[in-house]
Motif scaffolding. Structure first.
Motif, PDB file in Angstrom:
ATOM      1  N   HIS A 139       3.661   0.844   3.111  1.00  0.00           N
ATOM      2  CA  HIS A 139       3.583  -0.226   4.101  1.00  0.00           C
ATOM      3  C   HIS A 139       2.919  -1.431   3.449  1.00  0.00           C
ATOM      4  O   HIS A 139       2.490  -1.370   2.290  1.00  0.00           O
ATOM      5  CB  HIS A 139       2.815   0.239   5.341  1.00  0.00           C
ATOM      6  N   ASP A 173      -0.019  -4.383   4.041  1.00  0.00           N
ATOM      7  CA  ASP A 173      -1.184  -4.758   4.831  1.00  0.00           C
ATOM      8  C   ASP A 173      -1.337  -6.268   4.791  1.00  0.00           C
ATOM      9  O   ASP A 173      -1.510  -6.865   3.723  1.00  0.00           O
ATOM     10  CB  ASP A 173      -2.429  -4.055   4.286  1.00  0.00           C
ATOM     11  N   HIS A 223       0.858  -1.187   0.000  1.00  0.00           N
ATOM     12  CA  HIS A 223       0.000   0.000   0.000  1.00  0.00           C
ATOM     13  C   HIS A 223       0.891   1.233   0.000  1.00  0.00           C
ATOM     14  O   HIS A 223       1.505   1.577   1.010  1.00  0.00           O
ATOM     15  CB  HIS A 223      -0.910  -0.046   1.244  1.00  0.00           C
TER      16      HIS A 223
HETATM   17 MN    MN Z   1      -2.897   0.236   4.381  1.00  0.00          MN
END
Ligand code: MN
Length: 148
Positions: A40, A42, A34
Protein backbone atom coordinates in the motif's frame (compact mmCIF):
# COMPACT_ATOMS: atom_id res chain seq x y z
CA UNK A 1 -0.28 13.34 19.85
CA UNK A 2 1.94 10.38 19.04
CA UNK A 3 0.59 8.05 21.77
CA UNK A 4 -1.12 5.70 19.32
CA UNK A 5 1.96 5.70 17.06
CA UNK A 6 4.32 4.92 19.94
CA UNK A 7 2.09 2.30 21.55
CA UNK A 8 2.21 0.15 18.40
CA UNK A 9 5.99 0.08 18.14
CA UNK A 10 9.03 -1.18 20.02
CA UNK A 11 11.69 1.42 19.27
CA UNK A 12 14.42 -0.87 20.52
CA UNK A 13 13.61 -3.14 17.60
CA UNK A 14 12.38 -0.93 14.75
CA UNK A 15 14.49 1.71 12.99
CA UNK A 16 11.46 4.06 12.73
CA UNK A 17 11.71 7.51 14.40
CA UNK A 18 10.32 8.10 17.90
CA UNK A 19 10.61 11.86 18.50
CA UNK A 20 7.95 14.49 17.98
CA UNK A 21 9.39 17.49 16.13
CA UNK A 22 7.73 20.81 15.46
CA UNK A 23 8.45 22.42 12.12
CA UNK A 24 7.88 25.98 11.06
CA UNK A 25 7.43 27.13 7.50
CA UNK A 26 6.24 25.31 4.43
CA UNK A 27 4.11 22.27 4.95
CA UNK A 28 5.45 19.08 3.45
CA UNK A 29 3.92 15.82 2.30
CA UNK A 30 5.29 12.41 1.52
CA UNK A 31 3.99 9.22 -0.06
CA UNK A 32 5.78 6.08 1.09
CA UNK A 33 5.42 2.77 -0.70
CA UNK A 34 5.03 0.24 2.09
CA UNK A 35 5.54 -3.36 1.11
CA UNK A 36 4.01 -4.92 4.23
CA UNK A 37 1.54 -7.82 4.54
CA UNK A 38 -0.16 -6.12 1.60
CA UNK A 39 1.45 -3.46 -0.60
CA UNK A 40 0.00 0.00 0.00
CA UNK A 41 0.97 3.64 -0.15
CA UNK A 42 1.09 5.82 2.96
CA UNK A 43 0.10 9.40 2.29
CA UNK A 44 1.22 11.84 4.98
CA UNK A 45 0.58 15.56 5.41
CA UNK A 46 2.67 17.62 7.82
CA UNK A 47 0.21 19.43 10.07
CA UNK A 48 0.33 20.78 13.65
CA UNK A 49 3.66 19.12 14.43
CA UNK A 50 2.75 15.63 13.27
CA UNK A 51 2.14 13.78 10.02
CA UNK A 52 -1.54 13.09 9.51
CA UNK A 53 -1.53 9.74 7.72
CA UNK A 54 -3.69 7.65 5.42
CA UNK A 55 -3.00 4.21 3.92
CA UNK A 56 -4.04 4.03 0.27
CA UNK A 57 -4.23 0.48 -1.13
CA UNK A 58 -4.24 1.61 -4.79
CA UNK A 59 -1.96 4.61 -4.32
CA UNK A 60 -2.89 8.26 -4.84
CA UNK A 61 -4.95 8.99 -7.97
CA UNK A 62 -3.06 10.82 -10.71
CA UNK A 63 -5.93 11.58 -13.12
CA UNK A 64 -8.60 14.22 -12.45
CA UNK A 65 -11.92 12.84 -11.29
CA UNK A 66 -10.44 9.61 -9.91
CA UNK A 67 -11.00 8.77 -6.23
CA UNK A 68 -9.20 6.13 -4.18
CA UNK A 69 -9.94 4.76 -0.73
CA UNK A 70 -7.62 6.24 1.93
CA UNK A 71 -7.81 4.66 5.37
CA UNK A 72 -6.78 7.07 8.11
CA UNK A 73 -4.12 5.67 10.44
CA UNK A 74 -2.42 7.06 13.53
CA UNK A 75 -0.53 10.36 13.33
CA UNK A 76 3.17 9.75 12.70
CA UNK A 77 6.28 11.60 13.89
CA UNK A 78 7.35 14.43 11.56
CA UNK A 79 10.71 12.66 11.35
CA UNK A 80 8.95 9.89 9.46
CA UNK A 81 8.81 12.20 6.44
CA UNK A 82 12.16 10.98 5.12
CA UNK A 83 12.09 7.50 6.60
CA UNK A 84 13.08 4.63 4.34
CA UNK A 85 14.07 1.24 5.62
CA UNK A 86 13.01 -2.19 6.69
CA UNK A 87 10.74 -2.74 9.68
CA UNK A 88 11.77 -6.10 11.12
CA UNK A 89 9.62 -9.21 10.97
CA UNK A 90 7.24 -9.38 13.95
CA UNK A 91 7.14 -5.59 14.38
CA UNK A 92 4.10 -3.44 13.58
CA UNK A 93 4.03 -2.76 9.83
CA UNK A 94 6.87 -5.21 9.14
CA UNK A 95 8.22 -4.79 5.62
CA UNK A 96 10.07 -2.25 3.53
CA UNK A 97 9.26 1.44 3.31
CA UNK A 98 10.50 3.57 0.47
CA UNK A 99 9.67 7.14 -0.57
CA UNK A 100 7.47 7.19 -3.69
CA UNK A 101 6.84 10.94 -3.85
CA UNK A 102 7.41 14.02 -1.72
CA UNK A 103 7.04 17.78 -1.89
CA UNK A 104 5.11 20.65 -0.37
CA UNK A 105 1.45 21.51 -0.27
CA UNK A 106 -0.85 24.47 0.22
CA UNK A 107 -3.87 23.90 2.40
CA UNK A 108 -7.03 25.36 0.91
CA UNK A 109 -9.71 24.03 3.21
CA UNK A 110 -9.57 22.28 6.59
CA UNK A 111 -12.69 20.80 8.14
CA UNK A 112 -13.09 17.74 10.38
CA UNK A 113 -14.43 15.70 7.45
CA UNK A 114 -12.86 17.42 4.46
CA UNK A 115 -9.45 18.75 3.45
CA UNK A 116 -8.58 20.48 0.21
CA UNK A 117 -5.01 21.17 -0.83
CA UNK A 118 -2.66 21.66 -3.75
CA UNK A 119 0.23 19.20 -3.99
CA UNK A 120 3.60 20.26 -5.36
CA UNK A 121 5.36 16.92 -5.63
CA UNK A 122 7.59 15.23 -8.14
CA UNK A 123 4.75 12.94 -9.31
CA UNK A 124 1.65 14.33 -7.65
CA UNK A 125 0.72 17.85 -8.65
CA UNK A 126 -2.46 19.88 -8.53
CA UNK A 127 -5.66 20.07 -6.56
CA UNK A 128 -6.77 17.23 -4.29
CA UNK A 129 -9.46 16.65 -1.70
CA UNK A 130 -9.70 14.17 1.16
CA UNK A 131 -13.31 13.51 2.16
CA UNK A 132 -14.36 11.33 5.07
CA UNK A 133 -17.01 8.71 4.37
CA UNK A 134 -20.09 8.92 6.57
CA UNK A 135 -20.57 5.31 7.61
CA UNK A 136 -16.95 4.39 8.40
CA UNK A 137 -15.14 7.35 9.97
CA UNK A 138 -11.63 6.00 9.41
CA UNK A 139 -12.32 5.65 5.67
CA UNK A 140 -11.74 8.65 3.45
CA UNK A 141 -11.55 9.18 -0.29
CA UNK A 142 -8.54 10.87 -1.83
CA UNK A 143 -9.79 12.63 -4.95
CA UNK A 144 -7.79 14.32 -7.67
CA UNK A 145 -9.87 17.33 -8.64
CA UNK A 146 -10.34 18.70 -12.11
CA UNK A 147 -8.24 21.82 -12.65
CA UNK A 148 -10.48 24.86 -12.77
MN1 MN B 1 1.83 1.57 6.04
Amino acid sequence: MLEAYRSKRNFALTPEPVREVRCIGESRFVVQEHDASHLHYDFRLEMDGVLRSWAIPKGPPQKPGIRHLAVQVEDHSVEYIDFEGTIPEGQYGAGTVRIWDYGTYNLEELEPDKLKFILHGMKLRGHYALVRMEKRPQDWLLIKLKES
